[in-house]
Scaffold this active site. Structure first.
Site, PDB file in Angstrom:
ATOM      1  CE  LYS A  66      33.151 -29.744 -15.471  1.00 46.28           C
ATOM      2  NZ  LYS A  66      32.292 -30.981 -15.501  1.00 46.28           N
TER       3      LYS A  66
ATOM      4  CD  GLU B 134      33.333 -41.768  -1.997  1.00 42.04           C
ATOM      5  OE1 GLU B 134      34.056 -41.523  -2.977  1.00 42.04           O
ATOM      6  OE2 GLU B 134      32.682 -40.896  -1.414  1.00 42.04           O
TER       7      GLU B 134
ATOM      8  CB  CYS C 145      30.416 -36.591   0.038  1.00 42.42           C
ATOM      9  SG  CYS C 145      29.673 -35.134   0.732  1.00 42.42           S
TER      10      CYS C 145
ATOM     11  CD  GLU D 155      31.107 -35.144 -16.810  1.00 46.44           C
ATOM     12  OE1 GLU D 155      31.058 -34.283 -15.920  1.00 46.44           O
ATOM     13  OE2 GLU D 155      32.009 -36.007 -16.881  1.00 46.44           O
TER      14      GLU D 155
ATOM     15  CG  PHE E 153      26.964 -37.809  -9.889  1.00 45.50           C
ATOM     16  CD1 PHE E 153      25.790 -38.312  -9.335  1.00 45.50           C
ATOM     17  CD2 PHE E 153      28.148 -38.483  -9.643  1.00 45.50           C
ATOM     18  CE1 PHE E 153      25.816 -39.462  -8.552  1.00 45.50           C
ATOM     19  CE2 PHE E 153      28.189 -39.628  -8.857  1.00 45.50           C
ATOM     20  CZ  PHE E 153      27.015 -40.113  -8.313  1.00 45.50           C
TER      21      PHE E 153
ATOM     22  CB  SER F 231      36.257 -38.875  -6.937  1.00 42.57           C
ATOM     23  OG  SER F 231      36.882 -38.419  -8.116  1.00 42.57           O
TER      24      SER F 231
HETATM   25  P1  NAD Z   1      34.181 -36.815 -10.036  1.00 40.92           P
HETATM   26  O1  NAD Z   1      35.443 -36.560  -9.303  1.00 40.92           O
HETATM   27  O2  NAD Z   1      34.143 -37.908 -11.039  1.00 40.92           O
HETATM   28  O3  NAD Z   1      33.710 -35.493 -10.824  1.00 40.92           O
HETATM   29  C1  NAD Z   1      33.646 -34.240 -10.180  1.00 40.92           C
HETATM   30  C2  NAD Z   1      33.898 -33.163 -11.225  1.00 40.92           C
HETATM   31  O4  NAD Z   1      35.199 -33.339 -11.781  1.00 40.92           O
HETATM   32  C3  NAD Z   1      32.913 -33.184 -12.386  1.00 40.92           C
HETATM   33  O5  NAD Z   1      32.552 -31.871 -12.705  1.00 40.92           O
HETATM   34  C4  NAD Z   1      33.692 -33.852 -13.495  1.00 40.92           C
HETATM   35  O6  NAD Z   1      33.324 -33.398 -14.778  1.00 40.92           O
HETATM   36  C5  NAD Z   1      35.122 -33.459 -13.197  1.00 40.92           C
HETATM   37  N1  NAD Z   1      36.091 -34.481 -13.626  1.00 40.92           N
HETATM   38  C6  NAD Z   1      35.887 -35.823 -13.677  1.00 40.92           C
HETATM   39  N2  NAD Z   1      36.997 -36.436 -14.121  1.00 40.92           N
HETATM   40  C7  NAD Z   1      37.930 -35.483 -14.335  1.00 40.92           C
HETATM   41  C8  NAD Z   1      39.287 -35.505 -14.779  1.00 40.92           C
HETATM   42  N3  NAD Z   1      39.913 -36.642 -15.093  1.00 40.92           N
HETATM   43  N4  NAD Z   1      39.940 -34.333 -14.870  1.00 40.92           N
HETATM   44  C9  NAD Z   1      39.330 -33.184 -14.568  1.00 40.92           C
HETATM   45  N5  NAD Z   1      38.045 -33.100 -14.142  1.00 40.92           N
HETATM   46  C10 NAD Z   1      37.351 -34.236 -14.021  1.00 40.92           C
HETATM   47  O7  NAD Z   1      33.054 -37.020  -8.904  1.00 40.92           O
HETATM   48  P2  NAD Z   1      31.538 -37.449  -9.114  1.00 40.92           P
HETATM   49  O8  NAD Z   1      31.498 -38.889  -9.494  1.00 40.92           O
HETATM   50  O9  NAD Z   1      30.822 -36.463  -9.954  1.00 40.92           O
HETATM   51  O10 NAD Z   1      30.991 -37.267  -7.630  1.00 40.92           O
HETATM   52  C11 NAD Z   1      31.099 -38.246  -6.642  1.00 40.92           C
HETATM   53  C12 NAD Z   1      32.318 -38.016  -5.772  1.00 40.92           C
HETATM   54  O11 NAD Z   1      32.255 -36.716  -5.193  1.00 40.92           O
HETATM   55  C13 NAD Z   1      32.385 -38.965  -4.584  1.00 40.92           C
HETATM   56  O12 NAD Z   1      33.721 -39.365  -4.419  1.00 40.92           O
HETATM   57  C14 NAD Z   1      31.932 -38.119  -3.419  1.00 40.92           C
HETATM   58  O13 NAD Z   1      32.396 -38.513  -2.155  1.00 40.92           O
HETATM   59  C15 NAD Z   1      32.481 -36.803  -3.794  1.00 40.92           C
HETATM   60  N6  NAD Z   1      31.786 -35.735  -3.107  1.00 40.92           N
HETATM   61  C16 NAD Z   1      32.437 -35.131  -2.072  1.00 40.92           C
HETATM   62  C17 NAD Z   1      31.800 -34.140  -1.364  1.00 40.92           C
HETATM   63  C18 NAD Z   1      32.492 -33.466  -0.233  1.00 40.92           C
HETATM   64  O14 NAD Z   1      31.963 -32.487   0.246  1.00 40.92           O
HETATM   65  N7  NAD Z   1      33.649 -33.904   0.206  1.00 40.92           N
HETATM   66  C19 NAD Z   1      30.500 -33.746  -1.707  1.00 40.92           C
HETATM   67  C20 NAD Z   1      29.879 -34.375  -2.783  1.00 40.92           C
HETATM   68  C21 NAD Z   1      30.543 -35.370  -3.472  1.00 40.92           C
END
Ligand code: NAD
Length: 509
Positions: free
Chosen positions: A187, A394, A295, A190, A163, A240
């Site tokens: 994808k 985090e 991140c 959401e 997000f 994450s």
């Molecule tokens: P998230 O892991 O909750 O979601 C990321 C994606 O995974 C979304 O599209 C979501 O719909 C999907 N998703 C969520 N739960 C899922 C599940 N159980 N099974 C399958 N798919 C699932 O992350 P977020 O809250 O959207 O974003 C924040 C996180 O992203 C933080 O941990 C941040 O550090 C990380 N991030 C990392 C980088 C990097 O380059 N390393 C960059 C941006 C964000």
């Protein structure tokens, strides 16, 4: 008191339906499942996004698969021309994209523009695709034999994105993937899905053939369908750490090429010889920018030796000037968090920090703007130790921790013992110390007097340890490698007069 900008008028918003984009057009979801999208500055629902079923994901994959042969056959110069047109459109509509980001994510407009600008740089890099895909050629590798290498697209690639960068992170993926000749399924998160649909429309306007770029919205069901679909060749993920690990193991087991970037705990080490004012400016900017939902945000400032007291005072002094308010207000510097639940979870770290022995220098709950928006003012914890939850987790919000270390070695050990290894920074005037740090620190992106060292588009972005699963970092040279596979051709155009049977193993002669 942190200054508070005025909230926008709630009556201006009404919930919109946000649908998929398949085969070059908007396709309404039929699964019967959907989720709410909010304007976090107002705390009201502004949209309802369709969640794709496995069958709907399958339709997007079929569309991408059908578009692949013609797309990969297109000459490099035609693909380059299209990338330039896409670059122009994104550049011209940067303001519109940024507005969508501010409305759904909450980040302030200037930061949203910065996000699109950094994504644009990746598109610009992808405009150089004819040069980036150049292979190698060895004439006369053996007598009369030439050897050359080429890189070819994989097929259908998918991107699953978080997000916090709803435009830039997808651009990290689709720009190199398309330029390399793959078709793509995105994808997006959401929580803020509209920017992806706006960009899909721009790609069509630029002349991208239907089916080359598709968007499916959804949650775990859509993601699992992507991971299991036999016609998807590669998956890029940013999000994450627990989900990144799941994506990597599940996608790899299904035979796909996977790069999965995870979460972070970024440290900023401040040595006693550093310019304390400059370090404090950097800590405030990198800790609270985008409400800490980056991140690459600095989460832990490691103050070495007698830098600590001065540094804490200098950071504290700056906090009242951070203007928290709706991202649409020109003077806001920090917007709300993404959801109410996330805001409350972040705020709970202030209490857990205090309970576990940290000093609460600033409690953002006392300076949060009034109203229903998901705001949390800036918070500062001092005397945080590695055993505390505020250090271990985090937080992903505007809660900055100061950890005190006696020596440089203690500080580096702390960073290296942390399970994450995304970004890290050192502030010092000592070139030798900085060089030693760059040599021994275990993280993928290192800043020397630079708090957020996001690599430029012609290098690659990625962390180490639990911040990355898979071998390939995103964009830049590693992105081009990720979205292509190598082929080596050994070629002979013999003179028929010299032809003879030879059953031996081919030798270089
Ligand atoms: P998230 O892991 O909750 O979601 C990321 C994606 O995974 C979304 O599209 C979501 O719909 C999907 N998703 C969520 N739960 C899922 C599940 N159980 N099974 C399958 N798919 C699932 O992350 P977020 O809250 O959207 O974003 C924040 C996180 O992203 C933080 O941990 C941040 O550090 C990380 N991030 C990392 C980088 C990097 O380059 N390393 C960059 C941006 C964000």
């Amino acid at each position: 008191m942190t200054e508070v900008a005025q909230a926008p008028d709630k009556s201006e918003t009404k919930a919109r339906r946000i649908s998929h984009w398949i085969g070059g057009r908007s396709v309404a979801g039929e699964s019967g499942r959907s989720g709410p999208v909010y304007n976090p500055a107002l705390g009201v629902q502004t949209g309802e996004v369709d969640f794709a079923s496995a069958e709907e994901v399958g339709r997007a994959v079929a569309s991408a698969r059908e578009a692949f042969p013609a797309w990969r056959e297109l000459s490099l110069s035609r693909r380059q021309e299209l990338m330039f047109r896409i670059r122009e459109l994104v550049h011209n509509r940067l303001g519109e994209i940024a507005k969508i980001l501010t409305d759904e994510h909450g980040k302030v407009l200037s930061d949203a523009k910065g996000e699109v600008q950094r994504g644009l740089e990746v598109i610009e890099h992808a405009c150089g695709i004819p040069t980036l895909l150049r292979g190698h050629f060895s004439e006369q590798a053996s007598s009369g034999i030439d050897v050359y290498s080429i890189r070819q697209p994989l097929g259908v690639a998918a991107g699953i994105t978080p997000f916090n960068f709803p435009a830039m992170v997808p651009m990290w993926m689709w720009a190199p993937a398309l330029a390399c000749g793959n078709t793509f399924i995105l994808k997006p998160s959401e929580k803020d899905p509209s920017a992806s649909i706006y960009v899909a429309e721009l790609l069509k306007e630029a002349g991208l053939p239907d089916g080359v770029f598709n968007v499916v919205h959804g949650d775990k069901e859509a993601v699992d369908a992507i991971l299991q679909h036999p016609d998807i060749d590669a998956v890029s993920f940013v999000g994450s750490t627990p989900i990144a690990k799941y994506i990597y193991t599940t996608g790899s087991a299904a035979g796909k090429r996977v790069q999965a970037l995870g979460g972070a705990k970024n440290h900023m080490i401040v040595l006693p010889d550093a310019d304390i004012g400059m370090a404090a400016d950097a800590a405030v900017s990198a800790g609270y920018g985008s409400a800490g939902e980056r991140c690459m945000a600095i989460s832990a400032v490691v103050a070495v030796g007698d830098a600590a007291d001065q540094l804490v005072d200098a950071i504290k002094e700056r906090l009242p000037n951070v203007k928290v308010g709706p991202g649409t207000e020109p003077d806001s510097e920090m917007g709300p968090l993404i959801t109410r639940e996330h805001r409350d979870k972040v705020a709970a770290y202030i209490d857990s920090g205090r309970d576990q022995g940290a000093t609460v220098v600033a409690d953002g709950r006392e300076t949060s703007p009034d109203g229903d928006g998901f705001f949390l003012g800036v918070s500062l914890l001092d005397n945080v130790t590695p055993e505390m939850d505020a250090y271990k987790d985090e937080i992903f919000g505007p809660v900055l921790s100061v950890v005190r270390a006696e020596t440089y070695d203690d500080a580096v050990r702390m960073v290296n013992e942390n399970p994450y290894g995304n970004g890290v920074a050192i502030f010092t005037r000592d070139g030798g110390a900085a060089r030693q740090f760059q040599f021994e620190v275990e993280a993928g992106m290192v800043g020397i007097n630079v708090p957020i060292p996001v690599p430029v588009a012609y290098y690659s972005f990625g962390g180490w340890k639990s911040s990355l699963f898979g071998d390939a970092h995103v964009y830049g040279p590693e992105g081009i490698n990720f979205y292509t596979r190598g082929k080596v051709v050994t070629s002979r155009w013999p003179d028929p007069a010299t032809s003879q049977v030879d059953l031996g193993f081919p030798q270089t002669r």
